[in-house]
Design a protein around this motif. Structure first.
Motif, mmCIF file in Angstrom:
data_model
loop_
_atom_site.group_PDB
_atom_site.id
_atom_site.type_symbol
_atom_site.label_atom_id
_atom_site.label_comp_id
_atom_site.label_asym_id
_atom_site.label_seq_id
_atom_site.Cartn_x
_atom_site.Cartn_y
_atom_site.Cartn_z
ATOM 1 N N GLU A 70 138.019 125.430 -19.576
ATOM 2 C CA GLU A 70 138.974 124.401 -19.155
ATOM 3 C C GLU A 70 138.960 124.236 -17.636
ATOM 4 O OE1 GLU A 70 141.114 121.287 -19.309
ATOM 5 O OE2 GLU A 70 140.669 122.288 -21.210
ATOM 6 N N ALA A 71 138.833 125.338 -16.909
ATOM 7 C CA ALA A 71 138.772 125.254 -15.439
ATOM 8 C C ALA A 71 137.508 124.514 -15.001
ATOM 9 C CB ALA A 71 138.815 126.656 -14.831
ATOM 10 N N PHE A 72 136.373 124.818 -15.620
ATOM 11 C CA PHE A 72 135.136 124.101 -15.291
ATOM 12 C C PHE A 72 135.270 122.619 -15.632
ATOM 13 C CE2 PHE A 72 132.409 128.134 -15.715
ATOM 14 C CZ PHE A 72 132.353 128.290 -14.339
ATOM 15 N N ASN A 73 135.870 122.326 -16.781
ATOM 16 C CA ASN A 73 136.062 120.935 -17.178
ATOM 17 C C ASN A 73 136.924 120.197 -16.155
ATOM 18 O OD1 ASN A 73 136.060 118.626 -18.999
ATOM 19 N ND2 ASN A 73 138.165 119.185 -19.450
ATOM 20 N N ALA A 74 138.021 120.820 -15.733
ATOM 21 C CA ALA A 74 138.901 120.181 -14.744
ATOM 22 C C ALA A 74 138.163 119.964 -13.421
ATOM 23 C CB ALA A 74 140.153 121.036 -14.535
ATOM 24 N N ALA A 75 137.377 120.954 -13.011
ATOM 25 C CA ALA A 75 136.631 120.819 -11.758
ATOM 26 C C ALA A 75 135.596 119.696 -11.852
ATOM 27 C CB ALA A 75 135.944 122.145 -11.412
ATOM 28 N N ILE A 76 134.902 119.607 -12.978
ATOM 29 C CA ILE A 76 133.910 118.550 -13.161
ATOM 30 C C ILE A 76 134.588 117.181 -13.161
ATOM 31 C CG2 ILE A 76 132.328 117.539 -14.873
ATOM 32 C CD1 ILE A 76 131.571 120.520 -15.573
ATOM 33 N N GLU A 77 135.721 117.075 -13.841
ATOM 34 C CA GLU A 77 136.439 115.792 -13.856
ATOM 35 C C GLU A 77 136.878 115.388 -12.457
ATOM 36 O OE1 GLU A 77 139.580 115.532 -16.693
ATOM 37 O OE2 GLU A 77 138.216 115.697 -18.395
ATOM 38 N N TYR A 83 133.588 110.797 -6.938
ATOM 39 C CA TYR A 83 132.439 109.899 -6.893
ATOM 40 C C TYR A 83 132.882 108.453 -7.104
ATOM 41 C CZ TYR A 83 127.969 107.787 -8.085
ATOM 42 O OH TYR A 83 126.876 106.968 -8.137
ATOM 43 N N THR A 84 133.671 108.222 -8.167
ATOM 44 C CA THR A 84 134.182 106.876 -8.426
ATOM 45 C C THR A 84 135.355 106.951 -9.383
ATOM 46 O OG1 THR A 84 133.668 104.640 -9.158
ATOM 47 C CG2 THR A 84 132.585 106.425 -10.348
ATOM 48 N N ILE A 91 129.353 108.641 -15.597
ATOM 49 C CA ILE A 91 130.471 109.550 -15.335
ATOM 50 C C ILE A 91 131.210 109.850 -16.639
ATOM 51 C CG2 ILE A 91 132.693 109.777 -14.149
ATOM 52 C CD1 ILE A 91 130.293 110.083 -12.291
ATOM 53 N N ALA A 92 131.389 108.827 -17.475
ATOM 54 C CA ALA A 92 132.046 109.029 -18.768
ATOM 55 C C ALA A 92 131.276 110.047 -19.611
ATOM 56 C CB ALA A 92 132.179 107.707 -19.515
#
Length: 128
Positions: A70-77, A83-84, A91-92
Motif C-alpha cells: 500500500e505504501a508503494f502504491n501510494a508513492a507511485i500514485e 507528472y500530470t 499513467i492510468a
C-alpha cells in the motif's frame, strides 16, 4: 570516532523519515488506514491467541507485506500525479498495476489468515 557518531546520527534520522512515511500513509491514504486497522486487529490476534509461532510469524509477515504494498502504491500514485493531473492512459495503466499489486497481496493475506484460523479452529473456539 566523529565519523561513527555522524553515521549513527544519520541512521537515526532515517528512521525518523521512515516513521513520517508510515504516519503519512495512515493519516492521508484511506486504504492505508484500512490496512493499518486490519493490521492492528491481526496483531491483537497474534498477541492474545496461543497460535504456533510460525503461524504468528506468517500473519505478521502478511500484515507487513500488505502495508508495504500500500505504501508503494501510494508513492507511485503521488509520483504519477506530479507528472500530470490530466488523464493519461499510460499513467492510468501505471496506477492500475500498482493497485493490482496491493489487491494480489491483500487476497493472499486473507487466504493465509483464513487458513491459519481454520487450522487452529479448536484454539479459537476454546477461547470463547
Amino acid at each position: 570516532m566523529a565519523g561513527l557518531v555522524n553515521y549513527l546520527a544519520r541512521q537515526i534520522r532515517s528512521f525518523g523519515y521512515a516513521g513520517k512515511g508510515i504516519a503519512r500513509l495512515v493519516r492521508e491514504e484511506p486504504h492505508g488506514r484500512i490496512h493499518a486497522v486490519a493490521g492492528a486487529v491481526v496483531i491483537l490476534i497474534v498477541l492474545f491467541t496461543p497460535f504456533p509461532l510460525m503461524d504468528d510469524l506468517m500473519l505478521l509477515s502478511m500484515v507487513g507485506l500488505v502495508i508495504m504494498a500500500e505504501a508503494f502504491n501510494a508513492a507511485i500514485e503521488r509520483l504519477c500525479d506530479l507528472y500530470t493531473r490530466d488523464h493519461d492512459p499510460r499513467i492510468a495503466a501505471i496506477k492500475d498495476l500498482a493497485a493490482g499489486a496491493v489487491l494480489v497481496i491483500a487476497i493472499a493475506a486473507a487466504i493465509v489468515g483464513v487458513a491459519i484460523l481454520v487450522k487452529n479452529w479448536e484454539v479459537v473456539v476454546g477461547m470463547w
